[in-house]
Design a protein around this motif. Sequence first.
Motif, PDB file in Angstrom:
ATOM      1  N   THR A  48     122.719   5.175  -9.405  1.00  0.00           N
ATOM      2  CA  THR A  48     122.178   5.094  -8.050  1.00  0.00           C
ATOM      3  C   THR A  48     120.670   5.305  -8.042  1.00  0.00           C
ATOM      4  OG1 THR A  48     124.253   5.937  -7.130  1.00  0.00           O
ATOM      5  CG2 THR A  48     122.297   6.108  -5.741  1.00  0.00           C
ATOM      6  N   THR A  49     120.225   6.329  -8.763  1.00  0.00           N
ATOM      7  CA  THR A  49     118.810   6.686  -8.779  1.00  0.00           C
ATOM      8  C   THR A  49     117.967   5.627  -9.479  1.00  0.00           C
ATOM      9  OG1 THR A  49     119.454   9.023  -8.828  1.00  0.00           O
ATOM     10  CG2 THR A  49     117.163   8.510  -9.351  1.00  0.00           C
ATOM     11  N   ARG A  50     118.432   5.145 -10.608  1.00  0.00           N
ATOM     12  CA  ARG A  50     117.652   4.156 -11.371  1.00  0.00           C
ATOM     13  C   ARG A  50     117.483   2.845 -10.594  1.00  0.00           C
ATOM     14  NH1 ARG A  50     116.667   5.687 -16.600  1.00  0.00           N
ATOM     15  NH2 ARG A  50     117.821   7.535 -17.293  1.00  0.00           N
ATOM     16  N   LEU A  51     118.518   2.405  -9.938  1.00  0.00           N
ATOM     17  CA  LEU A  51     118.423   1.160  -9.167  1.00  0.00           C
ATOM     18  C   LEU A  51     117.422   1.302  -8.014  1.00  0.00           C
ATOM     19  CD1 LEU A  51     122.179   0.082  -8.993  1.00  0.00           C
ATOM     20  CD2 LEU A  51     120.362  -0.972 -10.349  1.00  0.00           C
ATOM     21  N   ALA A  52     117.497   2.422  -7.295  1.00  0.00           N
ATOM     22  CA  ALA A  52     116.580   2.630  -6.172  1.00  0.00           C
ATOM     23  C   ALA A  52     115.152   2.855  -6.651  1.00  0.00           C
ATOM     24  CB  ALA A  52     117.052   3.822  -5.335  1.00  0.00           C
ATOM     25  N   ALA A  53     114.981   3.634  -7.719  1.00  0.00           N
ATOM     26  CA  ALA A  53     113.644   3.953  -8.227  1.00  0.00           C
ATOM     27  C   ALA A  53     112.908   2.708  -8.703  1.00  0.00           C
ATOM     28  CB  ALA A  53     113.741   4.968  -9.354  1.00  0.00           C
ATOM     29  N   LYS A  54     113.619   1.797  -9.305  1.00  0.00           N
ATOM     30  CA  LYS A  54     112.997   0.578  -9.816  1.00  0.00           C
ATOM     31  C   LYS A  54     112.337  -0.229  -8.702  1.00  0.00           C
ATOM     32  CE  LYS A  54     113.979  -3.492 -12.660  1.00  0.00           C
ATOM     33  NZ  LYS A  54     115.016  -4.235 -13.434  1.00  0.00           N
ATOM     34  N   ILE A  55     112.985  -0.267  -7.549  1.00  0.00           N
ATOM     35  CA  ILE A  55     112.421  -0.995  -6.407  1.00  0.00           C
ATOM     36  C   ILE A  55     111.357  -0.165  -5.707  1.00  0.00           C
ATOM     37  CG2 ILE A  55     112.972  -2.074  -4.192  1.00  0.00           C
ATOM     38  CD1 ILE A  55     115.810  -2.554  -5.356  1.00  0.00           C
ATOM     39  N   ALA A  56     111.549   1.152  -5.642  1.00  0.00           N
ATOM     40  CA  ALA A  56     110.614   2.034  -4.938  1.00  0.00           C
ATOM     41  C   ALA A  56     109.241   2.068  -5.576  1.00  0.00           C
ATOM     42  CB  ALA A  56     111.185   3.453  -4.870  1.00  0.00           C
ATOM     43  N   GLU A  57     109.164   1.765  -6.876  1.00  0.00           N
ATOM     44  CA  GLU A  57     107.864   1.749  -7.559  1.00  0.00           C
ATOM     45  C   GLU A  57     106.875   0.843  -6.850  1.00  0.00           C
ATOM     46  OE1 GLU A  57     109.030   2.447 -12.263  1.00  0.00           O
ATOM     47  OE2 GLU A  57     108.939   0.405 -11.458  1.00  0.00           O
ATOM     48  N   LYS A  58     107.368  -0.288  -6.370  1.00  0.00           N
ATOM     49  CA  LYS A  58     106.503  -1.262  -5.704  1.00  0.00           C
ATOM     50  C   LYS A  58     105.863  -0.671  -4.455  1.00  0.00           C
ATOM     51  CE  LYS A  58     108.627  -4.567  -3.495  1.00  0.00           C
ATOM     52  NZ  LYS A  58     109.362  -5.832  -3.201  1.00  0.00           N
ATOM     53  N   TYR A  59     106.600   0.144  -3.746  1.00  0.00           N
ATOM     54  CA  TYR A  59     106.105   0.706  -2.489  1.00  0.00           C
ATOM     55  C   TYR A  59     105.350   2.018  -2.674  1.00  0.00           C
ATOM     56  CZ  TYR A  59     109.192  -2.835  -0.588  1.00  0.00           C
ATOM     57  OH  TYR A  59     109.800  -4.035  -0.307  1.00  0.00           O
ATOM     58  N   LEU A  60     105.652   2.728  -3.766  1.00  0.00           N
ATOM     59  CA  LEU A  60     104.935   3.977  -4.028  1.00  0.00           C
ATOM     60  C   LEU A  60     103.606   3.716  -4.723  1.00  0.00           C
ATOM     61  CD1 LEU A  60     105.284   7.038  -3.647  1.00  0.00           C
ATOM     62  CD2 LEU A  60     106.271   7.129  -5.944  1.00  0.00           C
ATOM     63  N   GLY A  61     103.523   2.625  -5.459  1.00  0.00           N
ATOM     64  CA  GLY A  61     102.277   2.273  -6.125  1.00  0.00           C
ATOM     65  C   GLY A  61     102.109   2.889  -7.493  1.00  0.00           C
ATOM     66  N   GLN A  62     103.180   3.487  -8.024  1.00  0.00           N
ATOM     67  CA  GLN A  62     103.162   4.065  -9.372  1.00  0.00           C
ATOM     68  C   GLN A  62     104.539   3.878  -9.992  1.00  0.00           C
ATOM     69  OE1 GLN A  62     101.057   5.403 -11.483  1.00  0.00           O
ATOM     70  NE2 GLN A  62      99.200   5.600 -10.233  1.00  0.00           N
ATOM     71  N   SER A  63     104.597   3.946 -11.298  1.00  0.00           N
ATOM     72  CA  SER A  63     105.889   3.849 -11.966  1.00  0.00           C
ATOM     73  C   SER A  63     106.696   5.118 -11.712  1.00  0.00           C
ATOM     74  CB  SER A  63     105.701   3.640 -13.463  1.00  0.00           C
ATOM     75  OG  SER A  63     105.030   4.747 -14.043  1.00  0.00           O
ATOM     76  N   ILE A  64     108.011   4.968 -11.689  1.00  0.00           N
ATOM     77  CA  ILE A  64     108.919   6.101 -11.491  1.00  0.00           C
ATOM     78  C   ILE A  64     109.855   6.159 -12.682  1.00  0.00           C
ATOM     79  CG2 ILE A  64     110.697   7.133 -10.039  1.00  0.00           C
ATOM     80  CD1 ILE A  64     109.548   5.583  -7.675  1.00  0.00           C
ATOM     81  N   THR A  65     109.818   7.254 -13.407  1.00  0.00           N
ATOM     82  CA  THR A  65     110.714   7.427 -14.546  1.00  0.00           C
ATOM     83  C   THR A  65     111.885   8.312 -14.130  1.00  0.00           C
ATOM     84  OG1 THR A  65     109.503   9.375 -15.354  1.00  0.00           O
ATOM     85  CG2 THR A  65     108.828   7.218 -16.199  1.00  0.00           C
ATOM     86  N   VAL A  66     113.048   8.008 -14.664  1.00  0.00           N
ATOM     87  CA  VAL A  66     114.252   8.794 -14.374  1.00  0.00           C
ATOM     88  C   VAL A  66     114.662   9.500 -15.660  1.00  0.00           C
ATOM     89  CG1 VAL A  66     116.662   8.723 -13.647  1.00  0.00           C
ATOM     90  CG2 VAL A  66     114.983   7.203 -12.566  1.00  0.00           C
ATOM     91  N   GLU A  67     114.785  10.823 -15.593  1.00  0.00           N
ATOM     92  CA  GLU A  67     115.133  11.628 -16.760  1.00  0.00           C
ATOM     93  C   GLU A  67     116.413  12.408 -16.478  1.00  0.00           C
ATOM     94  OE1 GLU A  67     111.839  14.097 -17.796  1.00  0.00           O
ATOM     95  OE2 GLU A  67     110.371  12.465 -17.674  1.00  0.00           O
ATOM     96  N   ASN A  68     117.303  12.446 -17.447  1.00  0.00           N
ATOM     97  CA  ASN A  68     118.574  13.149 -17.300  1.00  0.00           C
ATOM     98  C   ASN A  68     118.484  14.564 -17.861  1.00  0.00           C
ATOM     99  OD1 ASN A  68     119.258  10.042 -17.907  1.00  0.00           O
ATOM    100  ND2 ASN A  68     120.730  10.879 -16.456  1.00  0.00           N
ATOM    101  N   ARG A  69     118.984  15.525 -17.077  1.00  0.00           N
ATOM    102  CA  ARG A  69     119.029  16.925 -17.499  1.00  0.00           C
ATOM    103  C   ARG A  69     120.422  17.481 -17.188  1.00  0.00           C
ATOM    104  NH1 ARG A  69     114.788  15.453 -19.102  1.00  0.00           N
ATOM    105  NH2 ARG A  69     112.748  16.482 -18.974  1.00  0.00           N
ATOM    106  N   PRO A  70     121.446  17.042 -17.923  1.00  0.00           N
ATOM    107  CA  PRO A  70     122.802  17.508 -17.632  1.00  0.00           C
ATOM    108  C   PRO A  70     123.013  18.959 -18.023  1.00  0.00           C
ATOM    109  CG  PRO A  70     122.793  16.200 -19.626  1.00  0.00           C
ATOM    110  CD  PRO A  70     121.402  16.100 -19.059  1.00  0.00           C
ATOM    111  N   GLY A  71     123.984  19.584 -17.362  1.00  0.00           N
ATOM    112  CA  GLY A  71     124.339  20.954 -17.705  1.00  0.00           C
ATOM    113  C   GLY A  71     124.631  21.804 -16.495  1.00  0.00           C
ATOM    114  N   GLY A  72     125.701  22.569 -16.574  1.00  0.00           N
ATOM    115  CA  GLY A  72     126.020  23.521 -15.518  1.00  0.00           C
ATOM    116  C   GLY A  72     126.370  22.897 -14.195  1.00  0.00           C
ATOM    117  N   GLY A  73     126.936  21.688 -14.212  1.00  0.00           N
ATOM    118  CA  GLY A  73     127.282  21.043 -12.948  1.00  0.00           C
ATOM    119  C   GLY A  73     126.074  20.767 -12.083  1.00  0.00           C
ATOM    120  N   GLY A  74     124.932  20.500 -12.719  1.00  0.00           N
ATOM    121  CA  GLY A  74     123.701  20.213 -11.985  1.00  0.00           C
ATOM    122  C   GLY A  74     122.682  21.331 -12.022  1.00  0.00           C
TER     123      GLY A  74
END
Length: 322
Positions: A48-74
């Motif tokens: 969900t996040t990666r799909l939205a972030a990829k499009i949002a970059e155009k409107y934010l004016g900067q690249s958006i990276t998505v990083e995973n930090r699993p553990g402890g149920g969030g």
Amino acid sequence: MKLSRHISTLMAAAALVLAPTCGFAANYPSKPVRIIVPFAAGGAADMTTRLAAKIAEKYLGQSITVENRPGGGGVTGYTEVARSRPDGYTLSEVGPSIVISPLTKKTSFTTDSFIPIVNMVFEPETIACLTKRFRTWEELVEFSKANPSAVKVSVSGAMASDHLAVLRVLKKTGMKWVIVPTNGSAQGITAMLGGHVNLTVVSPSELSEQVRSGEVSYLLTLAAKRLEEYPALPIGFEKGVEVADGSWRGIVAPKGTPEDVIAKIEDAFVKTFHDPKFAEAYGKAGLPSNMWMNREDFTKQVEEQKTDIAAVIAEIDVKGRK
């Protein structure tokens, strides 16, 4: 004269402290932004996040990276973001676990540690299995009652939203399952596909391809009404399981992030939600593209969830571990 000099010194010091923040906010964003997803890659939160972030970059004016930090149920990811600098460059994907965790375990954060910005989607919790194992909800119920504790179900994390949903279902039906927490829905799905557990709880989009191929069956969804994408899939209320539950996935910033920075992020994502490419991307992934919320509505939802989830925890006798 001394008093005047003292006041002038204090004002100058204050200006030095405030100037970077004000100047920073005006120039935001001047470098890439990252969004922490507190679950493993490949799950619904990640997708969900990666799909939205990829499009949002155009409107934010900067690249958006998505990083995973699993553990402890969030908890691992939320803790990192709560402690990060409130400058708009570190955000977090959040779901019901942001509310659940502080209510059920000791954490260094609460929902008040974050500023809600937007909600990207909502999907109901859905019980899935390999088609060769069970084909209908009735088959599962019959087997479960004849073989107490023989059914294993994977959930995305201990006391995560799907865990609580399963506990509610078991309480309503009297069935006994063994609940297996994982570090995200992707791991839970892998466990089910590999035959290590009988069931898993997912958002409908997560196994849409396997359902279409016939490999996986959706047995029951905890939606308030039947899903357009799966019109034959029964809802809990139709089977005597009076439970409606689901997963929302939003974006938050650490408390203290400047208001105009929050506004810029919100604006970029709202424009994203109106972009035809967003509907196309979410549609291909089996995600509803019309279940987003702006900051005002999302903030209200989080507050309502705090009350609702506390009531659910009390209902199923989950004891907090403060």
